[in-house]
Design a protein around this motif. Structure first.
Motif, PDB file in Angstrom:
ATOM      1  N   ILE A 325      75.001  63.553 -31.813  1.00 23.81           N
ATOM      2  CA  ILE A 325      75.169  62.771 -33.042  1.00 23.81           C
ATOM      3  C   ILE A 325      74.941  61.274 -32.803  1.00 23.81           C
ATOM      4  CG2 ILE A 325      77.709  62.502 -32.853  1.00 23.81           C
ATOM      5  CD1 ILE A 325      75.799  63.194 -36.098  1.00 23.81           C
ATOM      6  N   VAL A 332      69.280  56.311 -37.239  1.00 29.63           N
ATOM      7  CA  VAL A 332      69.472  55.862 -38.626  1.00 29.63           C
ATOM      8  C   VAL A 332      69.640  54.338 -38.648  1.00 29.63           C
ATOM      9  CG1 VAL A 332      70.971  56.026 -40.672  1.00 29.63           C
ATOM     10  CG2 VAL A 332      70.532  58.067 -39.296  1.00 29.63           C
ATOM     11  N   ASN A 355      76.418  56.551 -42.293  1.00 28.96           N
ATOM     12  CA  ASN A 355      77.551  57.471 -42.069  1.00 28.96           C
ATOM     13  C   ASN A 355      77.864  57.579 -40.581  1.00 28.96           C
ATOM     14  OD1 ASN A 355      78.164  58.826 -44.796  1.00 28.96           O
ATOM     15  ND2 ASN A 355      75.932  58.837 -44.672  1.00 28.96           N
ATOM     16  N   ALA A 357      80.073  59.565 -37.716  1.00 24.24           N
ATOM     17  CA  ALA A 357      80.842  60.793 -37.462  1.00 24.24           C
ATOM     18  C   ALA A 357      82.145  60.459 -36.735  1.00 24.24           C
ATOM     19  CB  ALA A 357      80.010  61.748 -36.631  1.00 24.24           C
TER      20      ALA A 357
HETATM   21  P1  C2E Z   1      77.944  61.894 -48.194  1.00 27.83           P
HETATM   22  O1  C2E Z   1      78.115  60.849 -47.143  1.00 27.83           O
HETATM   23  O2  C2E Z   1      79.091  62.109 -49.119  1.00 27.83           O
HETATM   24  O3  C2E Z   1      76.619  61.585 -48.961  1.00 27.83           O
HETATM   25  C1  C2E Z   1      76.480  61.703 -50.329  1.00 27.83           C
HETATM   26  C2  C2E Z   1      75.844  63.015 -50.669  1.00 27.83           C
HETATM   27  O4  C2E Z   1      75.872  63.166 -52.076  1.00 27.83           O
HETATM   28  C3  C2E Z   1      74.358  63.069 -50.302  1.00 27.83           C
HETATM   29  O5  C2E Z   1      74.050  64.390 -49.937  1.00 27.83           O
HETATM   30  C4  C2E Z   1      73.682  62.704 -51.614  1.00 27.83           C
HETATM   31  O6  C2E Z   1      72.361  63.187 -51.709  1.00 27.83           O
HETATM   32  C5  C2E Z   1      74.578  63.383 -52.596  1.00 27.83           C
HETATM   33  N1  C2E Z   1      74.536  62.732 -53.899  1.00 27.83           N
HETATM   34  C6  C2E Z   1      74.353  61.439 -54.197  1.00 27.83           C
HETATM   35  N2  C2E Z   1      74.369  61.237 -55.539  1.00 27.83           N
HETATM   36  C7  C2E Z   1      74.582  62.460 -56.109  1.00 27.83           C
HETATM   37  C8  C2E Z   1      74.703  62.912 -57.462  1.00 27.83           C
HETATM   38  O7  C2E Z   1      74.628  62.165 -58.430  1.00 27.83           O
HETATM   39  N3  C2E Z   1      74.935  64.238 -57.641  1.00 27.83           N
HETATM   40  C9  C2E Z   1      75.013  65.092 -56.604  1.00 27.83           C
HETATM   41  N4  C2E Z   1      75.224  66.383 -56.861  1.00 27.83           N
HETATM   42  N5  C2E Z   1      74.892  64.703 -55.289  1.00 27.83           N
HETATM   43  C10 C2E Z   1      74.688  63.393 -55.071  1.00 27.83           C
HETATM   44  P2  C2E Z   1      73.223  64.699 -48.644  1.00 27.83           P
HETATM   45  O8  C2E Z   1      72.154  63.694 -48.448  1.00 27.83           O
HETATM   46  O9  C2E Z   1      72.868  66.140 -48.730  1.00 27.83           O
HETATM   47  O10 C2E Z   1      74.280  64.494 -47.511  1.00 27.83           O
HETATM   48  C11 C2E Z   1      75.351  65.332 -47.332  1.00 27.83           C
HETATM   49  C12 C2E Z   1      76.283  64.803 -46.293  1.00 27.83           C
HETATM   50  O11 C2E Z   1      75.695  64.833 -44.999  1.00 27.83           O
HETATM   51  C13 C2E Z   1      76.667  63.369 -46.514  1.00 27.83           C
HETATM   52  O12 C2E Z   1      77.662  63.313 -47.498  1.00 27.83           O
HETATM   53  C14 C2E Z   1      77.167  62.989 -45.133  1.00 27.83           C
HETATM   54  O13 C2E Z   1      78.499  63.430 -44.937  1.00 27.83           O
HETATM   55  C15 C2E Z   1      76.271  63.806 -44.244  1.00 27.83           C
HETATM   56  N6  C2E Z   1      75.224  62.935 -43.716  1.00 27.83           N
HETATM   57  C16 C2E Z   1      74.029  62.617 -44.238  1.00 27.83           C
HETATM   58  N7  C2E Z   1      73.371  61.766 -43.417  1.00 27.83           N
HETATM   59  C17 C2E Z   1      74.204  61.532 -42.368  1.00 27.83           C
HETATM   60  C18 C2E Z   1      74.113  60.721 -41.174  1.00 27.83           C
HETATM   61  O14 C2E Z   1      73.143  59.995 -40.909  1.00 27.83           O
HETATM   62  N8  C2E Z   1      75.178  60.733 -40.309  1.00 27.83           N
HETATM   63  C19 C2E Z   1      76.295  61.485 -40.571  1.00 27.83           C
HETATM   64  N9  C2E Z   1      77.290  61.452 -39.689  1.00 27.83           N
HETATM   65  N10 C2E Z   1      76.408  62.239 -41.682  1.00 27.83           N
HETATM   66  C20 C2E Z   1      75.382  62.248 -42.572  1.00 27.83           C
END
Ligand code: C2E
Ligand code: CA
Ligand code: CA
Length: 531
Positions: A325, A332, A355, A357
């Protein structure tokens, strides 16, 4: 990387050693299920066949009674045996079961029969009593007949005046009937009429016997289930065993495919960074008062060459488990920094939140690396913010590390956001313990906004908490104008959600920024013109 690869190889090794053991387990399990199935179903089948046998014999007798009941009228009409005998012979000829017929009139003496030369035959008084006392005036007996001197079944019935008909039914007729029903070579049976076994079959080695009684006649059918009966039944149901085995095999193969897919993901994630399969997307965070872009959240995407797009919810935990990670987070952060380097104008005054971890929150090495970046690049702490989710309780030593790391990061000017606030992970305790710049309220509080009135109150108390801790607030997951209107009313500072934009690849994110900048310019020009 080396340790992750070794871990992966050992997992794959374990997986490859499993199939033989799994096959043995599946075959054993199939056999156990099959045995239970057969035990239960054979019992049901034999019970059904036994009841059916009794019912069919009763039907046959009923049919015979109705075929012969016209004779009762002739007995009552006081016909002589000379007149009656031809009719009895004709009835025997037509009947499926009765091979001889005799008639009696109020007493156990048969005064006329279908067989020439025999007219006077006595019915045993015990048998005659059974007819007299039977509610339907009928009974069965197994006895040596006076005419043929063969052991035969007697079916005797009468009317209420005890004028009646006695018929001889050869035992083989009933045996044939039952054989037709059970249709099983290895099921031994016997028919018991009153106390006598009419077949007297050899049934010494049976495992179990089943007895079926007639409610109407002194009649029993007995089944003797031997090892052969069960084996023959099992063989006839072998297709069930195959079905069970193949169902288990399909489930197993499906599960195994998923495990192998997961393992293959584990293997490919280790090379995905070098293979440039990761991409950072950016999702705008908008100031609600003037809709200007305050910053964005960096969200990782993995475009797998064969499996297509793999969501971060799958690969982030995988990367954490494989100790990968930190490399991903560095990637990123590097991509975010590259934005400022290559597009300083578009990115000016806007932050990128990354984000972080749980493992990295506790890592002193990671924190020290970030602090070194802040020292080397003073703009770093202004441009980059960290989003942190409280992911379960910290142990004492972890708590100390996190406190140290957050304190150092705050002193370096880094902004820390609390992510997913209110989901049960990021709770009140976590928010109070450390100094955070911004509270990101999770999307679950937005989904039903406007439809569940209590959500407004929950949001209000979250906003009050943020105000009391002097934190800014971002609400995530805003998708509709209705939600936006309510959030504006409640005084939320910043909005993130599909309403403004989905996460965008870098090129589109830059287009989005240019478009916003052009719009702002046009609006300020219009404002200046109107003044
Ligand atoms: P998160 O940090 O809570 O990111 C927000 C998630 O909500 C993102 O999903 C985003 O696409 C989605 N989202 C934003 N606006 C809306 C909306 O209006 N409606 C809905 N239904 N969804 C929305 P994503 O991109 O699939 O990411 C999921 C999770 O994956 C993130 O939740 C985060 O916990 C993790 N993640 C993503 N990138 C990274 C990263 O670079 N490092 C780490 N550690 N975790 C990451
Ligand atoms: Ca986040
Ligand atoms: Ca979030």
């Amino acid at each position: 990387m080396f340790s992750a690869q070794t871990k992966f190889d050992s997992l794959l090794g374990k997986l490859n050693n499993q199939p033989l053991r799994h096959q043995i387990i599946m075959i054993s399990l199939s056999l156990v299920i099959f045995a239970i199935f057969c035990l239960y179903n054979s019992e049901r089948l034999f019970t059904h066949l036994g009841k059916q046998s009794i019912a069919d014999i009763e039907n046959a007798l009923e049919q015979t009674r109705s075929e012969t009941k016209h004779i009762l009228n002739q007995i009552s009409a006081e016909q002589s045996c000379t007149q009656l005998a031809p009719q009895l012979r004709q009835t025997v000829f037509m009947s499926d079961y009765a091979k001889e017929i005799g008639v009696f009139k109020g007493s156990p003496t048969i005064y006329c029969t279908s067989t020439e030369g025999y007219s006077q035959v006595e019915i045993y008084s015990t048998i005659f009593d059974r007819v007299a006392h039977s509610p339907t005036h009928e009974t069965l007996a197994f006895t040596r007949t006076a005419i043929t001197k063969q052991n035969s079944i007697l079916y005797i019935y009468s009317d209420s005046q005890l004028n009646g008909v006695s018929m001889v039914i050869p035992p083989r007729y009933l045996t044939r009937l039952i054989n037709g029903i059970i249709n099983q070579e290895h099921l031994i049976f016997d028919i018991k009429v009153y106390q006598y076994h009419i077949l007297g079959q050899d049934h010494q080695d049976y495992i179990k016997s089943m007895v079926f009684n007639s409610d109407v006649f002194p009649l029993q059918v007995e089944f003797y289930l031997t090892a052969k009966t069960y084996i023959s039944y099992l063989l006839s149901k072998i297709w069930v065993l195959l079905c069970i085995y193949f169902s288990l095999l399909s489930c197993y193969l499906y599960k195994r495919k998923i495990v192998i897919q997961k393992k293959s993901l584990e293997s490919s994630i280790l090379h995905a960074l070098e293979a440039k399969q990761f991409e950072v997307y950016f999702q705008p965070i908008v100031q609600s008062s003037d809709r200007s872009v305050a910053g964005c959240e960096a969200l990782l995407r993995w475009n797998h060459p064969t499996q297509g797009f793999i969501p971060p919810n799958i690969f982030i935990p995988l990367a954490e488990r494989l100790g990968f990670i930190e490399q991903l987070t560095d990637f990123v952060i590097d991509e975010a920094c590259a934005l400022y380097e290559h597009h300083p104008q578009l990115m000016q005054g806007k932050y990128v939140s990354v984000n972080i971890a749980r493992e990295l929150m506790c890592s002193t090495a990671f924190t020290d690396k970030i602090i070194a970046r802040c020292i080397n690049n003073p703009a770093f702490s202004q441009n980059i913010a960290f989003e942190i989710t409280e992911d379960g309780d910290f142990s004492d030593s972890e708590q100390k590390m996190v406190e140290r790391n957050f304190r150092l990061l705050s002193h370096s000017g880094m902004r820390l956001f609390v992510d997913d606030f209110g989901t049960g992970y990021s709770g009140l305790n976590f928010v109070r313990q450390f100094h955070f710049d911004t509270l990101k309220i999770d999307q679950v509080f937005v989904k039903n906004l406007g439809h569940e009135p209590h959500l407004n109150n929950v949001l209000i108390s979250m906003l009050q908490l943020a105000a009391s801790l002097r934190m800014r607030v971002i609400v995530e997951g805003v998708e509709t104008q209705e939600q936006l209107a309510i959030l504006n009313q409640l005084g939320v500072d910043y909005i993130q959600g599909y309403l403004f934009s989905k996460p965008l690849p870098q090129a589109q994110w830059l287009d989005y920024l240019s478009h916003c900048a052009a719009k702002e310019e046009q609006e300020s020009a219009e404002l200046a013109y109107s003044h």
